[in-house]
Design a protein around this motif. Structure first.
Motif, PDB file in Angstrom:
ATOM      1  N   ARG A  88       0.869  -1.180   0.000  1.00 51.23           N
ATOM      2  CA  ARG A  88       0.000   0.000   0.000  1.00 51.23           C
ATOM      3  C   ARG A  88       0.900   1.223   0.000  1.00 51.23           C
ATOM      4  O   ARG A  88       1.799   1.354   0.834  1.00 51.23           O
ATOM      5  N   TYR A  89       0.648   2.134  -0.954  1.00 55.18           N
ATOM      6  CA  TYR A  89       1.530   3.289  -1.062  1.00 55.18           C
ATOM      7  C   TYR A  89       0.753   4.498  -1.559  1.00 55.18           C
ATOM      8  O   TYR A  89      -0.334   4.380  -2.141  1.00 55.18           O
ATOM      9  N   GLU A  90       1.329   5.675  -1.308  1.00 55.73           N
ATOM     10  CA  GLU A  90       0.738   6.930  -1.750  1.00 55.73           C
ATOM     11  C   GLU A  90       1.581   7.525  -2.874  1.00 55.73           C
ATOM     12  O   GLU A  90       2.818   7.471  -2.828  1.00 55.73           O
ATOM     13  N   VAL A  91       0.893   8.086  -3.864  1.00 53.36           N
ATOM     14  CA  VAL A  91       1.563   8.713  -4.996  1.00 53.36           C
ATOM     15  C   VAL A  91       1.144  10.179  -5.064  1.00 53.36           C
ATOM     16  O   VAL A  91      -0.053  10.492  -5.123  1.00 53.36           O
ATOM     17  N   TYR A  92       2.124  11.057  -5.045  1.00 52.66           N
ATOM     18  CA  TYR A  92       1.868  12.480  -5.196  1.00 52.66           C
ATOM     19  C   TYR A  92       1.645  12.782  -6.671  1.00 52.66           C
ATOM     20  O   TYR A  92       2.480  12.454  -7.527  1.00 52.66           O
ATOM     21  N   ALA A  93       0.501  13.410  -6.989  1.00 53.39           N
ATOM     22  CA  ALA A  93       0.090  13.595  -8.385  1.00 53.39           C
ATOM     23  C   ALA A  93      -0.218  15.064  -8.635  1.00 53.39           C
ATOM     24  O   ALA A  93      -1.334  15.527  -8.390  1.00 53.39           O
ATOM     25  N   TRP A  94       0.779  15.798  -9.131  1.00 50.62           N
ATOM     26  CA  TRP A  94       0.576  17.222  -9.382  1.00 50.62           C
ATOM     27  C   TRP A  94       1.319  17.643 -10.643  1.00 50.62           C
ATOM     28  O   TRP A  94       1.992  18.643 -10.709  1.00 50.62           O
ATOM     29  N   ASP A  95       1.214  16.807 -11.668  1.00 53.35           N
ATOM     30  CA  ASP A  95       1.846  17.061 -12.964  1.00 53.35           C
ATOM     31  C   ASP A  95       0.739  17.162 -13.999  1.00 53.35           C
ATOM     32  O   ASP A  95       0.218  16.147 -14.468  1.00 53.35           O
ATOM     33  N   LEU A  96       0.363  18.396 -14.336  1.00 51.78           N
ATOM     34  CA  LEU A  96      -0.729  18.601 -15.303  1.00 51.78           C
ATOM     35  C   LEU A  96      -0.149  18.486 -16.710  1.00 51.78           C
ATOM     36  O   LEU A  96       0.123  19.470 -17.388  1.00 51.78           O
ATOM     37  N   SER A  97       0.054  17.254 -17.123  1.00 48.83           N
ATOM     38  CA  SER A  97       0.591  16.965 -18.449  1.00 48.83           C
ATOM     39  C   SER A  97      -0.017  15.646 -18.901  1.00 48.83           C
ATOM     40  O   SER A  97      -0.829  15.045 -18.201  1.00 48.83           O
ATOM     41  N   VAL A  98       0.401  15.170 -20.068  1.00 51.22           N
ATOM     42  CA  VAL A  98      -0.092  13.890 -20.576  1.00 51.22           C
ATOM     43  C   VAL A  98       0.814  12.735 -20.156  1.00 51.22           C
ATOM     44  O   VAL A  98       0.524  11.589 -20.480  1.00 51.22           O
ATOM     45  N   ARG A  99       1.902  13.009 -19.423  1.00 49.03           N
ATOM     46  CA  ARG A  99       2.935  12.001 -19.180  1.00 49.03           C
ATOM     47  C   ARG A  99       2.842  11.318 -17.834  1.00 49.03           C
ATOM     48  O   ARG A  99       3.374  10.228 -17.669  1.00 49.03           O
ATOM     49  N   ALA A 100       2.226  11.939 -16.849  1.00 45.28           N
ATOM     50  CA  ALA A 100       2.344  11.414 -15.492  1.00 45.28           C
ATOM     51  C   ALA A 100       0.972  11.311 -14.832  1.00 45.28           C
ATOM     52  O   ALA A 100       0.087  10.634 -15.339  1.00 45.28           O
ATOM     53  N   ALA A 101       0.783  11.966 -13.681  1.00 44.43           N
ATOM     54  CA  ALA A 101      -0.472  11.878 -12.937  1.00 44.43           C
ATOM     55  C   ALA A 101      -0.785  13.240 -12.330  1.00 44.43           C
ATOM     56  O   ALA A 101       0.118  13.993 -11.943  1.00 44.43           O
ATOM     57  N   HIS A 102      -2.093  13.510 -12.225  1.00 46.58           N
ATOM     58  CA  HIS A 102      -2.543  14.799 -11.700  1.00 46.58           C
ATOM     59  C   HIS A 102      -3.842  14.572 -10.935  1.00 46.58           C
ATOM     60  O   HIS A 102      -4.702  13.793 -11.340  1.00 46.58           O
ATOM     61  N   LEU A 103      -3.972  15.250  -9.802  1.00 49.41           N
ATOM     62  CA  LEU A 103      -5.183  15.106  -8.998  1.00 49.41           C
ATOM     63  C   LEU A 103      -5.431  16.380  -8.200  1.00 49.41           C
ATOM     64  O   LEU A 103      -4.525  16.914  -7.572  1.00 49.41           O
ATOM     65  N   ASP A 104      -6.663  16.869  -8.261  1.00 43.22           N
ATOM     66  CA  ASP A 104      -7.120  17.884  -7.324  1.00 43.22           C
ATOM     67  C   ASP A 104      -8.609  17.646  -7.102  1.00 43.22           C
ATOM     68  O   ASP A 104      -9.134  16.581  -7.440  1.00 43.22           O
ATOM     69  N   ASP A 105      -9.295  18.631  -6.505  1.00 45.65           N
ATOM     70  CA  ASP A 105     -10.707  18.410  -6.179  1.00 45.65           C
ATOM     71  C   ASP A 105     -11.633  18.649  -7.362  1.00 45.65           C
ATOM     72  O   ASP A 105     -12.859  18.620  -7.210  1.00 45.65           O
ATOM     73  N   PRO A 134     -13.458   9.002  -5.017  1.00 45.71           N
ATOM     74  CA  PRO A 134     -13.070   9.680  -3.779  1.00 45.71           C
ATOM     75  C   PRO A 134     -14.280   9.835  -2.860  1.00 45.71           C
ATOM     76  O   PRO A 134     -15.425   9.915  -3.318  1.00 45.71           O
ATOM     77  N   ALA A 135     -14.042   9.866  -1.570  1.00 48.45           N
ATOM     78  CA  ALA A 135     -15.122   9.952  -0.595  1.00 48.45           C
ATOM     79  C   ALA A 135     -15.671  11.368  -0.530  1.00 48.45           C
ATOM     80  O   ALA A 135     -14.937  12.349  -0.673  1.00 48.45           O
ATOM     81  N   GLY A 136     -16.996  11.463  -0.295  1.00 52.07           N
ATOM     82  CA  GLY A 136     -17.611  12.761  -0.085  1.00 52.07           C
ATOM     83  C   GLY A 136     -18.623  13.119  -1.156  1.00 52.07           C
ATOM     84  O   GLY A 136     -18.501  12.701  -2.315  1.00 52.07           O
ATOM     85  N   PRO A 137     -19.626  13.918  -0.773  1.00 51.22           N
ATOM     86  CA  PRO A 137     -20.692  14.294  -1.722  1.00 51.22           C
ATOM     87  C   PRO A 137     -20.200  15.161  -2.875  1.00 51.22           C
ATOM     88  O   PRO A 137     -20.845  15.214  -3.922  1.00 51.22           O
TER      89      PRO A 137
END
Length: 596
Positions: A88-105, A134-137
């Protein structure tokens, strides 16, 4: 082999964290190793995705912690266990590109190469991945877009379990999460989905679907003129619309794209803007890769080794030829006119000829060194590097015109692409994958066309000589010439960095700026005592004639310098392709070329 099970959940969107688990039912008795790729196919640079793993823990099937240690920059080894093993691991995702991962609300996106650890030794095992909401309404209306096949009753675009035949397939299907615009069209009977994430006002999805349908059907017909059979059962165009961005990355049954939201078509406005035409060209480019590089591959990519650089000198064929066909397909499908296509070609010619790097590096060398040069360009790149994309597209043009001229338009580059498809691509994922080697390319061109292309291979691929495009265009009744600068404005022979300041981003070999001792990074502050900025440089220079001597004041770091500059003549930014022979024979040759 028993399946490898993954789960991924946007655990903390505001903190940009995905939580991922991977479970191996039958781990290596001596201690299971796990590896995260260091690069993503289609973007030839080591990107070290493992740096984004924040925490990592291992557990046995009873839920007890298992010792795990990192053995190198992207590999972990767990202690031996009996029974199943879960990481079990966490991945930081803040690359707004087509190459990696990105996540916000507001949205999420990931490539498998950024988030899914491979269980070493189990890469050929089937994979199941549970994509969780993701959890939440606030996330009630979120959906999932991916070309991965649904499993266990998961509904299309729904959260749930998806499947892949092996790890390579798992990481070759990007995923978009969130709210998005969606429509579907069929190209020769195959469903193609369009997903647009991001805020876009008055988006004309109907027009976008109609235009992409024409592009897709033209490309399917190019490779399979008789059967019109697409190489996929379903395809997904997924686009992130932003305020300022551009890019695409190909996958076996989808593409990830990023564009300016203003480039997308607007309801009620039928005109084709330059931005929309560029976006269609990007879609065309990535879709062509469905054949050329995702199935027809260089031998070095069959299969990919995601732990290190994979060297090939053939990217001019896989990226350059794709860059040739992307705009050619637009004119063949009727989305742009021939004169618009000629204008696009002229811009590419000008861009290639403007850089002296073309005289120092062949397209084969550029392909091989993409890992350390093309994808790591610095201020000297225009003087040292040639693009296997842009010059590669002109190499494709040269081969196409030469083949047509030698065979009386009976054969073309299309025949080369079809032979490559039949021999290497059509069955790539059905049997043992085989790629194209450097040594057999020239013979394949000859076999497909019967043309004598040895001299052109030597000039276009293995030398730094300029291509004889003007000569090759003559039988088609087209002239090629530098586009005259109406203002005859002199130049410094340098490229500016964006911004208010007049900062030199690159200084060209032999240019006025270089001869005067100016360098990339210098900030010009005055010309002949008048303040200069990024906005008024052209206006100031327009007051002079080529060859005039001016005094330039510039800061290098915090030191003020004075340079005496003898201005160059006007830069040639593009070339003009003009129809000069309207007789029937030349017209027929042009029409055969542009119609396919």
């Amino acid at each position: 082999m028993k399946p490898i099970r993954y789960s991924i959940v946007p655990k903390q969107p505001a903190a940009h964290l995905f939580e991922v688990t991977v479970t191996v039912t039958d781990p290596d008795p001596s201690g299971q190793r796990f590896m995260l790729p260091v690069w993503i196919p289609g973007s030839y640079m080591v990107r070290e995705f493992a740096r984004n793993i924040v925490t990592l823990r291992a557990f046995n099937e009873a839920g007890r912690k298992v010792r795990v240690e990192k053995t190198d920059k992207h590999t972990w080894q767990a202690a031996p266990v009996s029974g199943a093993l879960t990481l079990r691991y966490e991945v930081y995702a803040w690359d707004l590109s087509v190459r990696a991962a990105h996540l916000d609300d507001t949205t999420g996106f990931f490539n498998g190469t950024s988030v899914f650890l491979a269980a070493v030794g189990h890469e050929d095992a089937p994979c199941l991945v549970d994509i969780q909401k993701p959890a939440g309404p606030a996330y009630r209306s979120w959906r999932v877009a991916t070309a991965l096949p649904e499993a266990r009753g998961t509904r299309r675009y729904g959260f749930g379990e998806y499947s892949a035949q092996n790890y390579d397939e798992l990481v070759d299907h990007p995923v978009t999460l969130g709210e998005f615009a969606l429509t579907t069209f069929k190209a020769h009977g195959v469903p193609h989905d369009i997903v647009i994430a991001g805020r876009v006002v008055a988006l004309d999805m109907a027009r976008l679907a109609a235009d992409l349908k024409r592009i897709c059907e033209a490309q399917i017909a190019l490779f399979e003129p008789k059967s019109k059979k697409a190489p996929v059962e379903r395809y997904v165009f997924m686009t992130q619309a932003v305020s300022d961005g551009y890019g695409g990355l190909e996958h076996r049954a989808s593409t990830a794209l990023i564009c300016n939201r203003t480039d997308l078509p607007v309801e009620g406005r039928p005109q084709t803007t330059e931005g929309y035409r560029t976006y269609l060209g990007l879609c065309s480019h990535e879709y062509f890769h469905t054949w050329n590089v995702k199935r027809i591959k260089p031998a070095a990519f069959a299969p990919y080794d995601l732990t290190r650089e994979n060297y090939t000198s053939l990217l001019w064929l896989f990226e350059g030829f794709t860059s040739y066909y992307d705009d050619l397909i637009l004119v063949r499908s009727g989305l742009i006119k021939p004169e618009e296509y000629f204008s696009l070609l002229g811009k590419v010619v000008g861009g290639v000829l403007r850089g002296s790097g073309r005289l120092k590096q062949t397209v084969a060398e550029s392909s091989f060194d993409s890992w350390i040069k093309y994808y790591r360009q610095d201020e000297n790149a225009p003087n040292a590097v040639v693009s296997y994309y842009t010059k590669g597209s002109l190499v494709a043009l040269a081969f196409d015109l030469s083949i047509r001229a030698q065979t009386g338009n009976r054969k073309s580059l299309d025949d080369v692409m079809r032979l490559l498809w039949q021999r290497f691509g059509r069955d790539f994922y059905r049997g043992k994958p085989v790629g194209v080697t450097e040594n057999e390319v020239e013979a394949l061109f000859a076999e497909a066309t019967g043309a004598e292309l040895g001299a052109l291979f030597e000039q276009a691929v293995r030398s730094t000589r300029d291509l004889p495009l003007d000569t090759l265009l003559e039988p088609f009744g087209i002239s090629l010439a530098p586009e005259a600068d109406r203002n005859a404005r002199p130049s410094l022979g340098a490229r500016l960095r964006g911004g208010a300041d007049c900062t030199l981003a690159a200084v060209h070999d032999g240019s006025a700026a270089q001869k005067a001792g100016l360098s990339a990074g210098d900030v010009l502050v005055a010309i002949d005592g008048l303040r200069v900025t990024g906005a008024n440089l052209d206006a100031l220079l327009s007051r002079y004639l080529p060859g005039a001597k001016v005094e330039v004041h510039a800061f290098r770091r915090d030191e003020l310098r004075t340079a005496q500059v003898k201005l160059d003549g006007p830069e040639v930014s593009r070339y003009t392709l003009a129809v000069t022979d309207k007789r029937t024979a030349a017209r027929n040759w042009r029409e055969r070329w542009l119609a396919g």
